[in-house]
Design an enzyme around this catalytic site. Structure first.
Site, PDB file in Angstrom:
ATOM      1  CB  SER A  13      -0.955  -0.023   1.192  1.00 36.67           C
ATOM      2  OG  SER A  13      -1.856   1.059   1.135  1.00 36.67           O
ATOM      3  CB  THR A  14       1.272   4.055   2.453  1.00 34.82           C
ATOM      4  OG1 THR A  14      -0.129   4.089   2.698  1.00 34.82           O
ATOM      5  CG2 THR A  14       1.815   5.472   2.407  1.00 34.82           C
ATOM      6  CG  HIS A  28      -4.278  -0.673  -0.810  1.00 34.53           C
ATOM      7  ND1 HIS A  28      -3.908  -0.655   0.512  1.00 34.53           N
ATOM      8  CD2 HIS A  28      -4.854  -1.885  -1.015  1.00 34.53           C
ATOM      9  CE1 HIS A  28      -4.260  -1.793   1.085  1.00 34.53           C
ATOM     10  NE2 HIS A  28      -4.828  -2.562   0.185  1.00 34.53           N
ATOM     11  CG  MET A  66      -1.667   3.670   7.762  1.00 37.24           C
ATOM     12  SD  MET A  66      -2.006   5.450   7.609  1.00 37.24           S
ATOM     13  CE  MET A  66      -0.375   6.136   7.843  1.00 37.24           C
ATOM     14  CG  ASP A  95      -5.753  -5.164   2.704  1.00 34.73           C
ATOM     15  OD1 ASP A  95      -6.557  -6.060   3.016  1.00 34.73           O
ATOM     16  OD2 ASP A  95      -5.476  -4.875   1.529  1.00 34.73           O
TER      17      ASP A  95
END
Length: 405
Positions: free
Chosen positions: A223-224, A250, A343, A346
């Site tokens: 993700s991030t 994401h 973050m 998930d």
């Protein structure tokens, strides 16, 4: 007393500069150190203001965002840059060009006029600024709040919004009944919040149901910090990789096709945006499309990709948990699961399920993660066999894949 993560805001609209600055200044632990109406002014202010992160528009006079990124590269500046632009919604290729030129991440302004309500992206903006700004600030000797501190603020704001919405509905219902108008105001949950970093937990111990077998498929959740991390992994991945690789990054709808094309330029393997019913071929990389979960389905003729618009999982669609769950069910111990910077949580629970089924698993280490959230939770749940720095991740994946063909 903690230092603030300092932000330079670069946008040609005075209104947008003020709206963005208000979001930043209303977040404990963030502050605006400078504003600029174009890239040239931003470059001039960097030396004096010493920002930890830059918010950058793309379309600006004198020096636009792309030109700024090119100049930043020439000057060997390593300050993280978050692209916040409306053009991103019209041309994902421009956004991917920004990432290729060294931008850390991107966010699209809401559709509508320049005065559009930025509150719809405020939480995500705070998440990105705190994540990338934290990594840079720590590297340069500042004592700033950890990303978890900002997650707590985001959650408190969500709670405040929920309470206000409930209050509004109650007022409207009473007004419909001609009851005297209620005028009392909701007091914010907190102006300043106290912060004690969460204690590190010992990793749970998972006893796999079976020994690790040959690796038939590789699944990655990220993700991030993901766009640049994936670029680093895929430019160094083994060009003779036999296994297919499925990736959940994401990313909003409309960007994953361009992102896949961007990775395809630097990756020795073929990279595709995944499509429903697409046959899974060895040595190919498949990126989950924005707004769709990605799953695997085994058939007599071979494995295929299935896409789903089932509800979000852990606040995401695509969700790494959905992919890992599917791989655990279909491949059991014949798979490799990888969880990287991001973050939240998930992917963590279902990576642990993959490990329980006997799959091989890797997690990015804390030092190299922009946000050590997803990999931390996965590690604590016992889902990570080995923690790996980003610089070694391509070699580790390639080595495991070769060893367990």
């Amino acid at each position: 007393m903690k230092d603030d993560i300092s932000v330079l805001v670069c946008d040609d609209s005075a209104l947008m500069r003020n709206l963005i600055s208000r979001i930043i200044e209303n977040t404990q632990g963030l502050s605006v150190c400078a504003k600029a109406m174009n890239g040239q002014i931003a470059l001039e202010k960097i030396a004096e203001a010493k920002p930890d992160v830059v918010v950058l528009d793309i379309e600006m006079p004198v020096m636009n965002g792309i030109e700024f990124l090119k100049e930043r590269k020439k000057l060997h500046l390593d300050i993280p840059v978050i692209v916040l632009s409306s053009i991103a919604t019209e041309g994902a290729s421009v956004t991917m060009e920004a990432l290729e030129l060294g931008a850390s991440d991107f966010l699209t302004k809401p559709n509508g006029s320049v005065s559009a309500d930025l509150s719809t992206v405020a939480d995500r903006l705070v998440e990105l600024l705190s994540s990338y700004g934290f990594a840079y600030a720590i590297m340069h000797g500042k004592d700033v709040y950890e990303p978890d501190f900002f997650i707590r603020q985001i959650k408190l704001r969500e709670a405040e919004r929920f309470v206000l919405e409930q209050k509004k509905e109650k007022i409207e219902a009473l007004q419909e009944q001609n009851v005297e108008k209620i005028t009392d105001k909701i007091v914010p949950v907190a102006n300043k919040i106290e912060w004690n970093p969460p204690e590190k937990k010992q990793a749970a111990v998972i006893k796999p149901l079976r020994d690790g077998g040959k690796i038939d498929i590789i699944a990655i959740g990220i993700s991030t910090g993901g766009p640049n991390a994936l670029r680093e992994v895929f430019k160094l991945i083994d060009p003779h990789m036999k296994q297919p690789i499925l990736v959940v990054q994401h990313m909003p709808a409309g960007f994953t096709k361009e992102f896949a094309m961007s990775l395809n330029k630097i990756c020795p393997l073929e990279v595709h945006e995944a499509e429903d019913e697409m046959k899974i071929e060895s040595g190919h990389v498949y990126i989950a499309p924005g707004n769709f979960h990605i799953l695997v389905e085994k058939r007599p003729s071979g494995a295929v990709i299935r896409l789903s618009q089932e509800p979000q999982r852990n606040g995401h669609r695509p969700s790494a948990d959905v992919l890992f769950e599917s791989v655990a069910r279909n491949y059991k111990n014949n798979a490799l699961g990888v969880i990287m910077t991001g973050m939240g949580r998930d992917g963590a629970a279902q990576l642990a399920e993959m490990r329980k089924q006997g799959a091989w698993t890797l997690g990015q280490d804390e030092q190299s993660s922009i946000v050590y959230g997803m990999p931390r939770v996965a590690f604590e749940l016992g889902g990570v066999q080995k923690q790996v720095p980003l610089k070694n991740m391509a070699d580790e994946i390639s080595s495991l894949a070769r060893s367990h063909l």
